[in-house]
Design an enzyme around this catalytic site. Structure first.
Site, PDB file in Angstrom:
ATOM      1  N   ASN A  30       7.484 -26.296  38.760  1.00  0.00           N
ATOM      2  CA  ASN A  30       7.790 -27.667  39.160  1.00  0.00           C
ATOM      3  C   ASN A  30       8.471 -27.667  40.531  1.00  0.00           C
ATOM      4  O   ASN A  30       9.231 -26.763  40.873  1.00  0.00           O
ATOM      5  CB  ASN A  30       8.602 -28.430  38.103  1.00  0.00           C
ATOM      6  CG  ASN A  30       9.840 -27.719  37.587  1.00  0.00           C
ATOM      7  OD1 ASN A  30       9.948 -26.507  37.665  1.00  0.00           O
ATOM      8  ND2 ASN A  30      10.765 -28.478  37.046  1.00  0.00           N
ATOM      9  N   GLU A  89       2.740 -27.745  35.350  1.00  0.00           N
ATOM     10  CA  GLU A  89       1.356 -27.745  34.858  1.00  0.00           C
ATOM     11  C   GLU A  89       0.412 -28.302  35.917  1.00  0.00           C
ATOM     12  O   GLU A  89      -0.672 -27.764  36.159  1.00  0.00           O
ATOM     13  CB  GLU A  89       1.225 -28.614  33.600  1.00  0.00           C
ATOM     14  CG  GLU A  89       2.029 -28.126  32.419  1.00  0.00           C
ATOM     15  CD  GLU A  89       3.427 -28.715  32.360  1.00  0.00           C
ATOM     16  OE1 GLU A  89       4.076 -28.857  33.421  1.00  0.00           O
ATOM     17  OE2 GLU A  89       3.877 -29.034  31.255  1.00  0.00           O
ATOM     18  N   CYS A 143       0.876 -34.829  32.627  1.00  0.00           N
ATOM     19  CA  CYS A 143       0.204 -33.516  32.677  1.00  0.00           C
ATOM     20  C   CYS A 143      -0.866 -33.402  31.592  1.00  0.00           C
ATOM     21  O   CYS A 143      -1.925 -32.814  31.812  1.00  0.00           O
ATOM     22  CB  CYS A 143       1.222 -32.391  32.565  1.00  0.00           C
ATOM     23  SG  CYS A 143       2.230 -32.256  34.054  1.00  0.00           S
ATOM     24  N   CYS A 198       4.365 -32.977  29.721  1.00  0.00           N
ATOM     25  CA  CYS A 198       4.629 -34.424  29.734  1.00  0.00           C
ATOM     26  C   CYS A 198       3.297 -35.178  29.648  1.00  0.00           C
ATOM     27  O   CYS A 198       2.213 -34.594  29.782  1.00  0.00           O
ATOM     28  CB  CYS A 198       5.394 -34.817  30.997  1.00  0.00           C
ATOM     29  SG  CYS A 198       4.363 -34.965  32.471  1.00  0.00           S
TER      30      CYS A 198
END
Ligand code: THU
Length: 139
Positions: free
Chosen positions: A45, A58, A97, A94
């Site tokens: 991230n 991701e 993603c 999430c």
């Protein structure tokens, strides 16, 4: 999927997690994406002072893979947890993603989460994003 390959994906996700740029949340995430041709793309991230401009691990991995010409994805390992914590927590992708994965992967794509190569959980993308909206809806 072979146990050896699952463990390798998780190890790669843990390794790239160290590169996460997270000065705001201090929540580090690493992802390792296995493509249909056997290649693996990793991502972490990357946050931003303008919070919504941040990118999840991701999606970093997916965008790296797609920009190298890969569009077929078999599995992804996601390892996340707060900085400095001794033990990770289960970090499932999430919603955004999950939607991005659904664009390129079929519902049988595997998603591995957990805390280590010895302690992981396995989901299908269909379990994490049932009744998804995809390109098929636009045909
Ligand atoms: N994050 C990910 O990278 N992947 C997930 O699956 C959940 C959340 C990131 C976004 C943000 O940088 C931080 O974790 C806290 O939400």
């Amino acid at each position: 999927m072979e146990e050896k390959q699952i463990k390798k994906l998780i190890e790669m996700a843990l390794e790239v997690r160290e590169k996460a740029y997270v000065p705001y949340s201090h929540f580090r995430v690493g992802a390792a994406l296995l493509c249909g041709d056997g290649s693996i793309y990793t991502g972490c991230n990357v946050e931003n002072a303008s919070y919504p401009a941040s990118n999840c691990a991701e999606r970093t991995a997916v965008f790296k893979a797609v920009s190298e010409g890969k569009r077929e994805f078999t599995a992804i390992a996601v390892m996340g947890g707060m900085e400095g914590m001794k033990k990770l927590e289960d970090c499932t992708p999430c919603g955004i993603c999950r939607q991005v994965l659904a664009e390129f992967a079929d519902e049988s794509m595997l998603v591995f989460t957990g805390t280590s190569p010895e302690n992981y959980r396995q989901y299908t993308l269909a379990e994490l994003l049932p009744h998804s909206f995809t390109g098929k809806n636009l045909q």
